[in-house]
Design an enzyme around this catalytic site. Structure first.
Site, PDB file in Angstrom:
ATOM      1  N   PRO A   2       0.848  -1.372   0.093  1.00 43.34           N
ATOM      2  CA  PRO A   2       0.039   0.076  -0.098  1.00 43.34           C
ATOM      3  C   PRO A   2       0.714   1.144  -0.043  1.00 43.34           C
ATOM      4  CG  PRO A   2      -0.843  -1.766   1.751  1.00 43.34           C
ATOM      5  CD  PRO A   2       0.559  -2.156   1.152  1.00 43.34           C
ATOM      6  N   GLU A   3       0.508   2.086  -0.941  1.00 40.10           N
ATOM      7  CA  GLU A   3       1.325   3.439  -1.060  1.00 40.10           C
ATOM      8  C   GLU A   3       0.659   4.425  -0.662  1.00 40.10           C
ATOM      9  OE1 GLU A   3       4.369   3.663  -1.696  1.00 40.10           O
ATOM     10  OE2 GLU A   3       4.798   1.716  -2.807  1.00 40.10           O
ATOM     11  N   HIS A  94      -5.608 -14.092   8.514  1.00 34.47           N
ATOM     12  CA  HIS A  94      -4.548 -13.372   8.820  1.00 34.47           C
ATOM     13  C   HIS A  94      -5.380 -12.065   9.323  1.00 34.47           C
ATOM     14  CE1 HIS A  94      -1.584 -15.670   6.816  1.00 34.47           C
ATOM     15  NE2 HIS A  94      -2.370 -16.001   5.679  1.00 34.47           N
ATOM     16  N   ARG A 113       1.644 -10.964   5.666  1.00 29.50           N
ATOM     17  CA  ARG A 113       3.067 -11.060   5.793  1.00 29.50           C
ATOM     18  C   ARG A 113       3.421 -10.696   7.113  1.00 29.50           C
ATOM     19  NH1 ARG A 113       5.802  -9.186   0.295  1.00 29.50           N
ATOM     20  NH2 ARG A 113       7.527 -10.416   1.259  1.00 29.50           N
TER      21      ARG A 113
END
Length: 277
Positions: A2-3, A94, A113
């Site tokens: 995500p930017e 997750h 992650r």
């Protein structure tokens, strides 16, 4: 990863469900993220109200009367809102953290992650070690051509590397650096100190343009861009060069080239973006 536009879209999406809401319960299923989730976080936020939902760089900042909850989405993280009538939805593998509001709405943190972070600080946020070194926000009045010219100076650093340095300016990720350089006619390997003021003005304007356009395409609420699998779709990006190596330039039909810079892909048009000696 995500930017900045995705993080800003997330901020806009969750704000209506969190702002001035009191936290009722904190559920931590997996505390081992990039840094451990503070063990006493429930005591810090439960029974307290969220007064601000802001962003600095890629950090989401949930401000309480005393202290700030910092959330970073890392490489694969996302936040989604479960409305009160769907908050019984079972957590997936997750889904590491739930922040449940007294309204019944739940803010759920998902991170396959586990490179993201959920942290707490009671010091002024601008002094926090993860924030203090950051350069100006690219969409702020502090990020100008004059400012960028000063940071370029006589440096031989490649301009793409410079604008992706968070100490120079935050949030100009790889996609947006590629796009802004193309729109400005600047080669990604051009030495920062050799770029003329007029092109630096174009570059700062185009960095603002591509980021603002991406944010505007991102929707205004999480329900606009969170799919049924809990993975954010964000928006369909309309890109000139990134991911298009080998294709024709949309402006001049020249074949787009790709090089590697700092282990990142740089795609450019050799005709529209000549490397100047």
């Amino acid at each position: 990863m995500p930017e900045l536009p995705e993080v800003e879209t997330t901020r806009k999406g969750v704000s209506p469900y969190c702002l001035n809401q009191t936290v009722k319960q904190l559920i931590v299923r997996q505390p081992s993220l990039r840094w451990p989730v503070p063990g006493d976080l429930d005591k810090k936020i439960c029974g307290k109200s969220i007064r601000q939902v802001e962003r600095r760089g890629k950090y989401l900042l949930f401000g309480f009367d005393r202290g700030t909850l910092m959330i970073h989405l890392g490489m694969s993280g996302s936040l989604r809102v479960l409305l009160a009538d769907t908050s019984h939805e079972s957590a997936n593998k997750h889904d590491h953290v739930d922040i449940i509001m007294e309204s019944g709405d739940t803010l759920r943190y998902h991170d396959p992650r586990r490179f993201g972070a959920i942290l707490w600080t009671e010091e002024p946020i601008e002094n926090h070690k993860l924030i203090a070194h950051l350069g100006p926000e690219p969409l702020s009045d502090d990020f100008t051509a004059d400012y960028l010219a000063k940071r370029c100076g006589k440096r031989k650093t490649a301009i793409k590397s410079l604008i992706m340095d968070s100490k120079v300016v935050v949030g100009v990720g790889n996609i947006y650096a590629n796009e802004a350089l193309f729109l400005s006619g600047v080669h990604p390997q051009q030495a920062a100190g050799t770029i003329k003021p007029a092109q630096l003005k174009k570059l700062t304007d185009n960095i603002k343009h591509v980021l603002q356009r991406s944010i505007e395409q991102g929707g205004t609420t999480l329900k606009d861009f969170v799919g049924g699998d809990g993975k954010p779709g964000y928006f369909a990006q309309q890109l000139n060069v990134y991911g298009r190596a080998g294709s024709e330039c949309l402006h001049c039909k020249t074949e787009l080239k790709e090089i590697r810079q700092n282990n990142r892909s740089s795609v450019f048009c050799p005709k529209c973006q000549p490397l100047k000696g």
